[in-house]
Design a protein around this motif. Structure first.
Motif, short mmCIF file in Angstrom:
data_model
loop_
_atom_site.label_atom_id
_atom_site.label_comp_id
_atom_site.label_asym_id
_atom_site.label_seq_id
_atom_site.Cartn_x
_atom_site.Cartn_y
_atom_site.Cartn_z
N ALA A 160 1.31 -1.12 0.10
CA ALA A 160 -0.07 0.22 0.12
C ALA A 160 0.86 0.90 0.31
O ALA A 160 2.03 1.47 0.50
N ASP B 153 -3.28 10.65 -3.53
CA ASP B 153 -3.87 10.05 -4.63
C ASP B 153 -3.39 8.16 -3.42
O ASP B 153 -2.29 8.94 -2.67
N SER B 154 -3.73 7.41 -3.95
CA SER B 154 -3.71 5.82 -2.87
C SER B 154 -3.33 4.32 -3.44
O SER B 154 -3.47 4.55 -4.63
N GLU B 155 -2.61 3.97 -3.49
CA GLU B 155 -3.02 1.95 -3.80
C GLU B 155 -2.97 1.41 -3.41
O GLU B 155 -1.79 1.88 -2.44
N PHE C 192 -2.89 -3.27 -2.93
CA PHE C 192 -2.78 -4.20 -3.47
C PHE C 192 -3.11 -5.21 -2.98
O PHE C 192 -2.46 -5.35 -1.75
N ARG D 30 -7.00 -4.61 -6.26
CA ARG D 30 -6.93 -2.96 -6.23
C ARG D 30 -7.79 -2.52 -5.88
O ARG D 30 -9.00 -2.49 -6.35
N THR D 31 -7.47 -1.70 -5.07
CA THR D 31 -8.43 -0.37 -4.87
C THR D 31 -7.34 0.64 -3.97
O THR D 31 -6.13 0.75 -3.86
N GLY D 32 -8.01 1.38 -3.14
CA GLY D 32 -7.40 2.85 -2.99
C GLY D 32 -7.94 3.02 -1.17
O GLY D 32 -8.53 2.51 -0.65
N ARG E 281 -11.87 3.27 -5.84
CA ARG E 281 -11.95 2.09 -7.13
C ARG E 281 -11.63 1.11 -6.53
O ARG E 281 -11.45 0.61 -4.93
N GLU F 132 -10.95 -3.25 -8.04
CA GLU F 132 -10.20 -3.88 -9.48
C GLU F 132 -10.29 -5.02 -8.64
O GLU F 132 -9.54 -5.20 -7.92
#
Length: 331
Positions: A158, A245-247, A249, A258-260, A265, A267
């Motif tokens: 993350a 922003d962020s990621e 996994f 994958r989200t935030g 989001r 996926e």
């Protein structure tokens, strides 16, 4: 449809953002009062009401003044500096008011325990406004993991980044006595809470490295951790960057999610697929709408004060590791 009354406590930038969303929901919510000591913030708040052609409700400089002589309200939305969260929330609960409280819930573990005690004694509702935990995307991600859609979860990576160092220079968020911490405690709390929420597992081992970048608080952080079930986690808080922003996994033996940090989001890529694909999830008007659903019984509280206690304890481990430059193991 019944209309819920609310007092807005704190009308800084985030307070006005949430207020704008609430005023769009006039069929379900009525703002009966504002608690805000700054004349400048009150003037800016007045403009938000004008935009929706709604008169500015009564304004009080102090919460105790409102509780003593203000209009009756069923709920309060508290969006104030972090060191004010505990006393203001406790006062509202003891006055019989349900509370939606901006993150992070409190400054430390003791305040978290005391707030849980106040919630229990008053039997009022307390929801911590972590958008991730309140988002349909994160709820859906947890469902997918429970359904074994990506197999056994083995790792999480993350990242959250923001121009936080420069944008908050000279402001209360970089004053530790008021903020309780730096970038990781503020914006980074979204990432940490969402990761732990998705995994639904305790973190047992932490190693953290932090850099204050010539400020009084942490700006950049790298945390490596391991949960009770053996899931490995890497968290990066980059407060000396651009934008916001962020990621996140979530890595499983048969797929990846994958989200935030805010649940913005969702996926997924399953075994045999070449790319991540969007996953449908319900849309929300924000944390206030979710709070109303919890209050009506439509939704079980996904963010009770126990979530704030979990975060406070984890931050204690992270800070102890960074300060002492060693691995910290939960007792």
């Amino acid at each position: 449809m019944s209309v819920t009354t609310v007092v807005m406590i704190g009308c800084g930038g985030f307070g006005r953002y949430h207020l704008g969303n609430i005023l769009k929901m006039r069929d379900s919510t009525k703002v009966v009062a504002i608690v805000e000591p700054s004349k400048e913030m009150i003037e800016r708040t007045s403009e938000v009401f004008k935009k929706f052609d709604i008169p500015l409700p009564p304004v009080y400089a102090r919460l105790d003044e409102f509780l003593k002589s203000g209009p009756k309200t069923e709920t309060a939305f508290i969006i104030t500096p972090h060191n004010m969260h505990f006393p203001q929330t406790k006062a509202c609960l003891e006055a019989g008011i349900d509370v939606l409280l901006e993150k992070p819930m409190v400054m430390n573990e003791k305040e978290a325990l005391d707030l849980i005690d106040a919630r229990n004694k008053t039997d009022r509702l307390l929801v911590v406004a972590f958008p991730g935990s309140l988002s349909s995307a994160i709820h859906k991600a947890k469902e997918l993991i429970a359904e074994n859609a990506i197999g056994q979860v083995v790792q999480v990576a993350a990242l959250i980044y923001q121009d936080w160092k420069e944008s908050q220079k000279g402001k209360w968020r970089q004053v530790p006595q008021i903020s309780g911490g730096g970038f990781l405690f503020d914006s980074g709390s979204h990432m940490i809470n969402t990761v732990v929420d998705i995994l639904n597992d305790d973190i047992d081992i932490v190693f953290a490295i932090q850099d204050k970048k010539d400020t009084p608080v942490d700006i950049c952080s790298i945390i490596t951790a391991k949960t009770t079930r053996g899931i490995l986690i890497n968290l990066t808080g980059a407060g000396f960057s651009i934008g916001c922003d962020s990621e996140i996994f979530i890595v499983g033996t048969k797929g990846i999610i994958r989200t935030g940090a805010w649940g913005e989001r969702l996926e997924m890529r399953r075994e045999g697929e070449k790319n991540l694909s969007p996953v449908k999830f319900g849309k929300s008007k924000g944390v206030w709408e979710q709070f109303l659903k919890v209050r009506s019984g439509e939704l079980e509280n996904p963010c009770p004060p126990e979530v704030g206690l979990r975060f406070a304890r984890l931050m204690d481990m992270i800070n102890a590791s960074a300060d002492n430059e060693k691995v910290v193991i939960k007792k």
